[in-house]
Design a protein around this motif. Structure first.
Motif, short mmCIF file in Angstrom:
data_model
loop_
_atom_site.label_atom_id
_atom_site.label_comp_id
_atom_site.label_asym_id
_atom_site.label_seq_id
_atom_site.Cartn_x
_atom_site.Cartn_y
_atom_site.Cartn_z
N ASP A 106 0.87 -1.19 0.00
CA ASP A 106 0.00 0.00 0.00
C ASP A 106 0.90 1.22 0.00
N SER A 107 0.92 1.92 -1.14
CA SER A 107 1.93 2.98 -1.28
C SER A 107 1.74 4.09 -0.26
N GLN A 108 0.49 4.35 0.11
CA GLN A 108 0.26 5.44 1.08
C GLN A 108 0.76 5.04 2.47
N LEU A 109 0.47 3.82 2.88
CA LEU A 109 0.97 3.37 4.20
C LEU A 109 2.49 3.19 4.17
N ARG A 110 3.01 2.80 3.02
CA ARG A 110 4.45 2.58 2.90
C ARG A 110 5.26 3.85 3.23
N TRP A 111 4.66 5.00 2.94
CA TRP A 111 5.33 6.27 3.23
C TRP A 111 5.70 6.38 4.72
N LEU A 112 4.92 5.72 5.58
CA LEU A 112 5.14 5.82 7.03
C LEU A 112 6.33 5.01 7.49
N GLY A 113 6.98 4.29 6.61
CA GLY A 113 8.19 3.52 6.94
C GLY A 113 9.33 4.02 6.10
N PRO A 114 9.61 3.44 4.95
CA PRO A 114 8.97 2.23 4.49
C PRO A 114 9.53 0.99 5.18
N MET A 119 4.18 1.05 11.64
CA MET A 119 3.33 0.53 10.57
C MET A 119 3.77 -0.86 10.14
#
Lengths: 446, 446
Positions: A106-114, A119
């Motif tokens: 999920d590219s949007q959630l991936r931003w929170l890490g990656p 996350m």
């Protein structure tokens, strides 16, 4: 929930909800988990249940935390709900690789890490819950469920992105295929012999010398061949405690030490040189878990003392580099830090390729229950090695689990109940739910 | 809120609350931010306000995200509330190093990283809000506030833990002291000349060749000397787009490319060799931001093409290793990824010591507003260099800020209003609050 394999038609089963719960144990009141970086942990779990439309069929997972922030982990689990609600159970358990990539991709959630931090740990817990579901459906403990998948099914679960310069899909397949002819004999061996454990119970920094020595003697009497001491607050204390421990257990018991990331690189080198005389089995987490080059520098400077890290290593890319840089002699893996079983399989295969031994991290709440399955799957399906390694054991909080670990003569007995051993008792979930459980009503806790 | 310095007695001022808000802009409807890893971002901010008992005195910060998960960031900000509520404003602004360590040093929260991901970004936003508060109280834009601190005050703000093998406090002091005699002249120079910008506006993957060429021509006409193209979805497309861009802007304009972590190491090497002919200024994020050794391997293989990364580099320990390993020719910094101004000062000083140029990452929502202050403080108080580097600029969403960036002739004009330029307009906060704002009522958004 019923521990035997549910005998039901799962073709129409769907995941109907992702349930989450903030559960905390007030362990800071006893200092049982104190170390150089974590003086007052309240061992906690952000629990997740993949609930299906069959009342007897659920998948359980959790993120382990040490107190504050467990609510943030719960929020991260909740954020994954939309990715799982409505999925067919068959589709999930037959494509656990695709399921994990659905979450990590999920590219949007991936931003929170990656692929790191809150996350990623949440994704790992949900992925682990899906493996629990798959193993329960198959009526097998997870270690055996993994060990009886085909090599092709195992590599299909792994995300090789960012690994191909160190481990390709074909290399992983070759390692797994080489183990196939030995699987059945290893399963029998594991069921008969168990898997070596080591214990950290004597070594917490909050303990007196006398308590440490008494617990070390008891550990040896209980059959453990390795004990671990926490170090890193005061060098003179550490020299004294290592000497006392060595005198207490004699030359044939391995003594590991764990600094829990306390030092800068030059400090680690100076400090560890004072401890070389005590024949240390390994120094764990001498510095920042991110500092691959730092671990390599420490290893060169204090050879032959073995160096390790891994319980906070956040993903397979970091493990890859620890191996590529020759930064470690052995590693810990953690069942609830990285992106679930899938990523741990990648890490175990990397370790196998590089010939690095794995001593899984456990303790906390439920980490022993989880990680035993990964070590045992490694023995059967990957390395065929267990007597040159050991799973950490801390005798703590197991009473809250429906299928707790069993330790006998210093060894983990292979679990036989279906699933990942991740499910907590309803009474524990009720009493330790934060902040509403009775355990948090009697006083203010932390 | 009043943009001039509040003239009030702050001796009794206290932080009374940490207010948070989930704000999202439906940018995925236009594909303006599309790249190889992020096809449909909704640029978002998890906003934090340090509210004091003086109505005219607040500190503002935010975490930038690209949509889903912004609620998780908000939860992480909320988890920090207990650390700040009740603190004296004077105590905070006079010890910003202690304030940051109070947050990063919470051992229970630290477990969720350490110093990476959701929790670390939340800490960074709160720390940035405290710097905003300090600069507003001083009546200065943040860049100037930092640049007029003494070298001792600057190093007091920095956590040197895990850095001492690469940069000691004394080395940092020496770098800062060497700049002191030049500060005043550099401040005047900055106010007169501005700071170079480069633009990514022509280069999004969702754009047609014609739109890319038109925007590239406009960028050159607007005074930009560097443009950046997104790459990584299709090699033949990238060759064509780089050729077209080079033909469009001629040999004197720098063309950078950005793969947004798309490749494994071997893929990056093969792909980039096809693009060497176009005189690339740098390739940004060729692979995982965690892969220090991978960047070093790519750099060796495609020399002399300059390699960079940094917008997702999660803390100072990772930057340290990028420099130690010779993995990069230049780096991005991001104002809202690491642990706030303090950690970015450590990173800027590390870059200065290793002689690595910094091209700050911006775009998204509000990142230009923030990072300009760090680049300008670096010019005045650290490196004295600006014409061999540039700050990213994307002309997007600035209308939501009370003190938006000003770009003239391809250069950032130095801000003069007090603070960190982080505060959004009340109307924007109201209309884009998620999910209740009107922007999210008109259709279903993502």
């Amino acid at each position: 929930m019923n521990q035997s394999a549910p005998s039901l038609d799962t073709r129409a089963a769907r995941i109907v909800a992702l349930d989450t719960l903030d559960v905390r144990f007030p362990t800071s009141r006893e200092l049982d988990g104190s170390d150089a970086m974590n003086p007052d942990p309240d061992y906690s779990a952000a629990c997740v249940t993949l609930r299906t439309n069959h009342p007897d069929l659920c998948g359980h997972g959790f993120v382990f935390t040490i107190g504050r922030g467990n609510d943030v982990q719960k929020a991260a689990l909740d954020a994954l709900s939309e990715h799982v609600a409505g999925l067919s159970v068959d589709a999930v358990v037959n494509d656990l690789g695709g399921f994990a990539r659905r979450l990590t991709g999920d590219s949007q959630l991936r931003w929170l890490g990656p692929e790191k931090g809150v996350m990623h740990m949440a994704i790992g817990a949900v992925v682990n819950a899906a493996w629990d579901l798959a193993a329960r459906l198959a009526g097998k403990p997870l270690w055996r469920y993994i060990a009886e998948l085909s090599p092709e099914e195992i590599v299909a679960a792994i995300d090789f992105r960012y690994l191909s310069d160190a481990l390709t899909r074909d290399e992983a397949l070759a390692i797994l295929r080489a183990a196939v002819p030995h699987r059945q004999q290893r399963i029998e061996q594991l069921l008969a012999e168990g898997y070596p454990a080591y214990t950290t119970s004597p070594g917490w920094l909050g303990y007196s010398d006398e308590k440490m020595q008494r617990l070390a003697r008891e550990a040896v009497a209980d059959g453990f061949r390795t004990i671990k001491l926490k170090v890193g607050l005061d060098a003179a204390d550490d020299v004294r405690r290592c000497r006392l421990a060595r005198e207490t257990v004699g030359p044939d018991i391995a003594i590991a030490i764990d600094a829990n990331q306390r030092w800068d690189v030059p400090d680690a080198i100076a400090w560890l040189k004072q401890l070389i005389a005590f024949d240390i089995a390994w120094i764990e987490e001498p510095t920042s878990p991110d500092d691959i080059l730092g671990h390599a520098a420490i290893r060169r400077a204090v050879a032959p003392m073995p160096i390790s890290t891994g319980e906070h290593t956040h993903n397979r890319v970091m493990f890859k580099q620890l191996f590529q840089a020759g930064a470690v002699d052995l590693v810990q893996i953690d069942a609830a830090r990285v992106g679930g079983v899938n990523e741990n399989l990648a890490i175990l295969l990397l370790a196998a390729k590089f010939g690095v031994r794995v001593f899984p991290h456990a303790g906390g709440v439920g980490l022993c229950e989880l990680v035993q399955h990964l070590a045992m799957a490694d023995f059967v399906a990957i390395t065929g090695r267990k007597e040159d390694r050991a799973i950490e054991f801390v005798d703590h909080l197991h009473e809250h689990f429906i299928d707790p670990v069993v330790i006998r003569e210093g060894r983990y007995i292979a679990p036989t109940a279906p699933g990942f051993s991740a499910e907590m008792k309803q009474t524990s979930l009720r009493d330790y739910a934060f902040p509403q459980g009775v355990a948090w009503q009697t006083d203010s806790g932390a």
